[in-house]
Design a protein around this motif. Sequence first.
Motif, PDB file in Angstrom:
ATOM      1  N   LEU A   1       0.837  -1.195   0.000  1.00 46.94           N
ATOM      2  CA  LEU A   1       0.000   0.000   0.000  1.00 46.94           C
ATOM      3  C   LEU A   1       0.873   1.247   0.000  1.00 46.94           C
ATOM      4  N   ALA A   2       0.528   2.209  -0.852  1.00 51.47           N
ATOM      5  CA  ALA A   2       1.198   3.508  -0.790  1.00 51.47           C
ATOM      6  C   ALA A   2       0.769   4.213   0.495  1.00 51.47           C
ATOM      7  N   THR A   3       1.728   4.735   1.232  1.00 55.59           N
ATOM      8  CA  THR A   3       1.438   5.242   2.576  1.00 55.59           C
ATOM      9  C   THR A   3       1.529   6.761   2.700  1.00 55.59           C
ATOM     10  N   ASP A   4       1.612   7.472   1.574  1.00 54.70           N
ATOM     11  CA  ASP A   4       1.735   8.929   1.640  1.00 54.70           C
ATOM     12  C   ASP A   4       0.599   9.581   2.423  1.00 54.70           C
ATOM     13  N   THR A   5      -0.604   9.051   2.270  1.00 54.33           N
ATOM     14  CA  THR A   5      -1.786   9.622   2.935  1.00 54.33           C
ATOM     15  C   THR A   5      -2.416   8.608   3.879  1.00 54.33           C
ATOM     16  N   LEU A   6      -1.606   7.738   4.447  1.00 49.85           N
ATOM     17  CA  LEU A   6      -2.110   6.618   5.240  1.00 49.85           C
ATOM     18  C   LEU A   6      -3.002   7.069   6.396  1.00 49.85           C
ATOM     19  N   ALA A   7      -2.547   8.029   7.190  1.00 50.28           N
ATOM     20  CA  ALA A   7      -3.310   8.453   8.363  1.00 50.28           C
ATOM     21  C   ALA A   7      -4.653   9.060   7.967  1.00 50.28           C
ATOM     22  N   VAL A   8      -4.631   9.880   6.939  1.00 51.20           N
ATOM     23  CA  VAL A   8      -5.872  10.512   6.476  1.00 51.20           C
ATOM     24  C   VAL A   8      -6.833   9.466   5.929  1.00 51.20           C
ATOM     25  N   ASP A   9      -6.315   8.525   5.132  1.00 48.48           N
ATOM     26  CA  ASP A   9      -7.145   7.479   4.560  1.00 48.48           C
ATOM     27  C   ASP A   9      -7.806   6.645   5.659  1.00 48.48           C
ATOM     28  N   ALA A  10      -7.028   6.270   6.669  1.00 48.19           N
ATOM     29  CA  ALA A  10      -7.565   5.463   7.762  1.00 48.19           C
ATOM     30  C   ALA A  10      -8.669   6.213   8.504  1.00 48.19           C
ATOM     31  N   GLN A  11      -8.454   7.497   8.736  1.00 50.49           N
ATOM     32  CA  GLN A  11      -9.469   8.291   9.432  1.00 50.49           C
ATOM     33  C   GLN A  11     -10.757   8.367   8.615  1.00 50.49           C
ATOM     34  N   GLN A  12     -10.631   8.565   7.311  1.00 49.76           N
ATOM     35  CA  GLN A  12     -11.817   8.646   6.457  1.00 49.76           C
ATOM     36  C   GLN A  12     -12.598   7.340   6.455  1.00 49.76           C
ATOM     37  N   LEU A  13     -11.903   6.218   6.553  1.00 51.31           N
ATOM     38  CA  LEU A  13     -12.555   4.912   6.496  1.00 51.31           C
ATOM     39  C   LEU A  13     -12.953   4.380   7.865  1.00 51.31           C
TER      40      LEU A  13
END
Length: 268
Positions: A9-21
Amino acid sequence: MSQIFNLRLATDTLAVDAQQLGVTPEQLQHIHVKVSASIIQQPDPQLWLTYSIQLPNADLATQLSWPAWEQAQVSFTDYLWEQTCLECFIAGSNLVLDEVKKTNEAKSYIEINASPNGRYALYYFENYRTPPTLPPTPLLHKDGKLKTDKKSQAHINWSTEPTKPQNIRVSKLLPNNKLTTVINNLTACSFKPRHFYQRSFGVPLNQLPSYISNDSFSNSACIEKLHPCVILRLSDTVLYFASAHASPPDFHNHSYWPLFDYKAALSE
């Protein structure tokens, strides 16, 4: 035999993606995406690709966009990358090019897009994202001449029985009143874990330019790099999976493409 690609998984926006999901970053990183690549010689030589995705929990599975397979949907379709998309990039080896062609073809490549519902597209690029038009230039059969002629466009061959998402059945009471879990196809060869998704398709090698695949597709034939990758859309969030990533993610960047292992991919 197959060459196996374990995608990250590309992790550049990992924290934001996790929060959105509504999940943790660790849960996103436990999404397993694997692609196997094989050379099938019969009835005609094909590059056969199988994409396997396993999600770690129901929260992610309920948000995943995974359109149902429909035979009627099978057709060349643009802009598939805007949704869940199974992709692969193919680059040829300049070892098979003569000096005149080297300059123009050494950096060219093919992009394959496939939706789980059966739609697909194959594109040809002369160089990095060139030409820059959208949608990109369709890949034509070797004898194809008109870009607007759909009969000239290359195609893929889907597996005749695409695997549907597998889930464990609900529990039920047996006659002895002991609660037990009943699982579909619980055998070593057919059982698939919860939240498992899979699609397979083949790319006829006789459709590819001669500098990527010669007629016999011998060991000297010419796929040099193979870059399977996956876009998963979960709700309004897009996740990118590849063997390695540029930052920000860019599937077209040749520097991150793995070498193709012909011997490993040759099916016996």
